[in-house]
Design an enzyme around this catalytic site. Structure first.
Site, PDB file in Angstrom:
ATOM      1  N   GLU A   1       0.818  -1.224   0.000  1.00  0.00           N
ATOM      2  CA  GLU A   1       0.000   0.000   0.000  1.00  0.00           C
ATOM      3  C   GLU A   1       0.848   1.269   0.000  1.00  0.00           C
ATOM      4  O   GLU A   1       1.110   1.846   1.048  1.00  0.00           O
ATOM      5  CB  GLU A   1      -0.963   0.033   1.202  1.00  0.00           C
ATOM      6  CG  GLU A   1      -1.893   1.232   1.137  1.00  0.00           C
ATOM      7  CD  GLU A   1      -2.759   1.427   2.366  1.00  0.00           C
ATOM      8  OE1 GLU A   1      -3.663   2.278   2.307  1.00  0.00           O
ATOM      9  OE2 GLU A   1      -2.541   0.743   3.388  1.00  0.00           O
TER      10      GLU A   1
ATOM     11  N   LYS B   1      -2.856  -2.004  -2.804  1.00  0.00           N
ATOM     12  CA  LYS B   1      -3.889  -1.079  -2.317  1.00  0.00           C
ATOM     13  C   LYS B   1      -3.430   0.330  -2.675  1.00  0.00           C
ATOM     14  O   LYS B   1      -2.406   0.800  -2.184  1.00  0.00           O
ATOM     15  CB  LYS B   1      -4.097  -1.223  -0.803  1.00  0.00           C
ATOM     16  CG  LYS B   1      -5.188  -0.291  -0.268  1.00  0.00           C
ATOM     17  CD  LYS B   1      -5.641  -0.657   1.139  1.00  0.00           C
ATOM     18  CE  LYS B   1      -6.655   0.346   1.662  1.00  0.00           C
ATOM     19  NZ  LYS B   1      -7.318  -0.054   2.903  1.00  0.00           N
TER      20      LYS B   1
END
Length: 294
Positions: free
Chosen positions: A176, A213
């Site tokens: 992420e 993400k």
């Protein structure tokens, strides 16, 4: 690795709920839920209250595997129980929802236009516990604020280096590197980020599959190449501070990108709601995020 869960995450219809506010962001999450800081005297009481909030969300009939594929938990939540089961087991067994764990320890100071992750000194021990608690995968967040090539490269290098440690523990890492939605160079940051991620994906070995993400991109379908990459199980989007409606509208424009929202999932929930009001508000958020994800 649980093959049934792998298939659900890779091919299932729905989104991933982010219930992983940590020590730093918990007071803000509780305040949004209607619990002010004077309601608890110390961190233990604060974490008790946030676990009650998460338990209420997870046990709600609106928290349904027909719409929700997985849920990302904070470490404390993983180690606590819901109705006599560890949270990960409750999610998997009672809800049919795949459990993930946030493993980062927060962000370092800004340097080269980015915030790297702080060192995760106890990662091996955490991963061992995650396996014992039947967790499927992990998540870790860095933040990109400027289109600084050196900074973005360092963020992605760190994400994939730790990602490989997670893969070695037979868990699936969610990489992420968030791009700040308020960055004046957001679009340029995203172009640089995509190129760096592709470099790393192309060097992953057999059985080294990851999830990503990412912030919903300014350029529609910018991440299609990442979504279609053979080493990527799924690409999920963070809400990044957008309201539910705004995040959903942006998400709908990007084919194959699904939600992993935190604030956008819980923004209309309040501690003082009756169960009926709470479940109705949660169901509305769940359905709208689901619709945007499919």
């Amino acid at each position: 690795m649980n093959q049934k869960q792998f298939e659900k995450i890779k091919n299932g219809k729905g989104f991933i709920a982010a219930l992983d506010q940590s020590g730093g962001s918990t007071p803000k999450a509780l305040a949004a839920y209607g619990i002010s800081e004077d309601a608890y005297a110390n961190k233990d009481e604060m974490f008790d209250l946030v676990h009650e909030m998460r338990t209420r969300i997870i046990t709600s009939p609106a928290f349904d595997s027909d719409f929700i594929l997985g849920a990302i938990l904070f470490e404390q939540t993983m180690d606590r129980e819901i109705e006599g089961l560890y949270t990960g087991d409750y999610l998997a067994e009672k809800k049919g929802v795949v459990p993930f764990l946030k493993v980062d320890k927060g962000l370092a100071e800004v340097s080269n236009g980015v915030q790297m992750m702080k060192p995760i000194n106890d990662l091996d021990e955490t991963l061992k516990r995650a396996n014992e608690r039947h967790i499927f995968g992990t998540k870790m967040r860095s933040v990109i604020k400027e289109a600084n090539e050196e900074g973005i490269q360092a963020v992605v290098d760190q994400q994939f280096e730790i990602g490989k440690q997670i893969l070695a523990a037979e868990l699936v890492p969610i990489i992420e590197p968030e791009v700040d939605i308020h960055s004046p160079e957001k679009e340029k940051c995203e172009d640089l980020l995509k190129a760096e991620i592709l470099k790393h994906l192309n060097h992953l070995g057999e059985n080294e599959d990851v999830m990503l993400k990412l912030t919903i991109p300014t350029k529609t379908n910018l991440y299609k190449e990442l979504i279609d990459h053979p080493k990527v199980i799924r690409v999920v989007a963070l809400s990044g501070g957008y309201s539910t409606d705004e995040a959903n509208a942006k998400l709908k424009e990007n084919n194959g990108l699904i939600a992993s929202f935190s604030r956008a999932l819980s923004q209309d929930l309040n501690v003082n709601q009756t169960d009926e009001e709470f479940n109705t508000a949660l169901q509305k958020a769940v359905k709208s995020i689901y619709e945007a994800s499919i």
